[in-house]
Enzyme design. Structure first.
Site, PDB file in Angstrom:
ATOM      1  N   CYS A  94      29.302  26.342  66.471  1.00  0.00           N
ATOM      2  CA  CYS A  94      29.363  26.266  64.882  1.00  0.00           C
ATOM      3  C   CYS A  94      30.941  27.076  64.100  1.00  0.00           C
ATOM      4  CB  CYS A  94      28.419  27.906  65.320  1.00  0.00           C
ATOM      5  SG  CYS A  94      27.875  27.850  63.202  1.00  0.00           S
ATOM      6  N   HIS A 192      23.286  26.573  68.720  1.00  0.00           N
ATOM      7  CA  HIS A 192      23.258  28.572  68.732  1.00  0.00           C
ATOM      8  C   HIS A 192      22.002  28.204  70.162  1.00  0.00           C
ATOM      9  CE1 HIS A 192      26.189  30.204  66.367  1.00  0.00           C
ATOM     10  NE2 HIS A 192      25.800  29.390  65.263  1.00  0.00           N
TER      11      HIS A 192
HETATM   12  N1  GLN Z   1      30.434  30.834  59.046  1.00  0.00           N
HETATM   13  C1  GLN Z   1      30.405  29.519  59.785  1.00  0.00           C
HETATM   14  C2  GLN Z   1      29.231  28.963  58.397  1.00  0.00           C
HETATM   15  O1  GLN Z   1      28.247  29.980  58.120  1.00  0.00           O
HETATM   16  C3  GLN Z   1      29.747  29.095  60.509  1.00  0.00           C
HETATM   17  C4  GLN Z   1      28.436  30.587  61.154  1.00  0.00           C
HETATM   18  C5  GLN Z   1      28.155  30.232  62.571  1.00  0.00           C
HETATM   19  O2  GLN Z   1      29.012  30.076  63.296  1.00  0.00           O
HETATM   20  N2  GLN Z   1      26.925  30.506  62.704  1.00  0.00           N
HETATM   21  O3  GLN Z   1      28.789  27.964  57.899  1.00  0.00           O
END
Ligand code: GLN
Length: 242
Positions: A94, A192
């Protein structure tokens, strides 16, 4: 045999159990009698830790945490790039995945510079893409499904090999039905959950790549484990959400 795993900035890049990926890899090594060393790379760490890495984890992060960490990671750009080109395994989740590209433009329109090791940009737009996700991976593994959880505002578009096709959920951008990215031994993904415990075939693919690269191990010599419990979890997700 001995494997070095480096968890990058674990106190910041640690959303939704991403550290579980490290624990999973560690356990799967220990169960096979492979010695495993886990290193945490923090602000005061010596770059030698990274130079000896066989596997690197870049976990996910909120926009705020991403902006904190990006500036520190930029100093490591050339080193990380050469490790990737040299075939080191990198799992980027992510926010960590977004970081491999040129930039992440967050929901307030602010541009956070990325490592620009790979050629893509991520922009946050519209509603967040949240929920359980199931993909069919492009990697040579069985089963072909990979299950996880996604929560991102960023939309990523690129022309690299995707990690997989979206069967359920949003993936890279909610439009082209692709999820993640494969480049050499890099897996970039929005999954995740953490990713590896309920997708042991992906964990083992990474370990096989390390052992092939480091010890020229033939994959027929790679010990199989009893993954009954792991696949019960994997299949339950498919049963509930596909
Ligand atoms: N901040 C990033 C987004 O919202 C990544 C979020 C995350 O790692 N879950 O796209």
């Amino acid at each position: 045999m001995e494997i070095n795993i480096v968890n990058m900035f674990p106190e910041v890049l640690n959303l939704y159990g991403d550290r579980g990926n490290i624990i999973c890899l560690q356990k799967r090594c220990v169960w096979r009698g492979i010695k495993v060393n886990i290193f945490e790379y923090n602000l005061d760490s010596n770059q030698e830790i990274l130079k000896n890495a066989d596997i690197i984890l870049l976990g996910g992060a909120s926009d705020r945490e991403q902006s904190i960490v990006y500036s520190h990671l930029l100093n490591l750009k050339e080193l990380i790039k050469s490790l990737i080109e040299d075939g080191v395994c990198l799992l980027a989740i992510c926010g960590g995945y977004q970081l491999l590209g040129e930039a992440y433009v967050d929901s307030s329109g602010r541009t956070i510079k990325g490592l620009h090791i790979l050629d893509f940009i991520t922009k946050a737009e519209g509603k967040r893409l949240i929920g359980n996700i199931i993909i069919e991976t492009s990697l040579d593994v069985f089963p072909k499904t990979v299950v996880g959880y996604e929560n991102h505002g960023g939309r990523t578009y690129h022309d690299y090999q995707p990690f997989g096709k979206v069967l359920k959920g949003y993936g890279n951008n909610g439009k082209d039905r692709f999820e993640g990215l494969i480049y050499k031994n890099v897996i970039g993904t929005y999954l995740h959950g953490p990713l590896l415990p309920k997708n042991p075939h992906i964990a083992d693919l990474m370990l096989k790549k390390v052992l092939e690269r480091k010890y020229a191990l033939d994959s027929s010599e790679f010990q199989r484990l009893n993954d009954t419990l792991e696949y019960m979890a994997h299949n339950k997700v498919k049963e509930l959400y596909m």
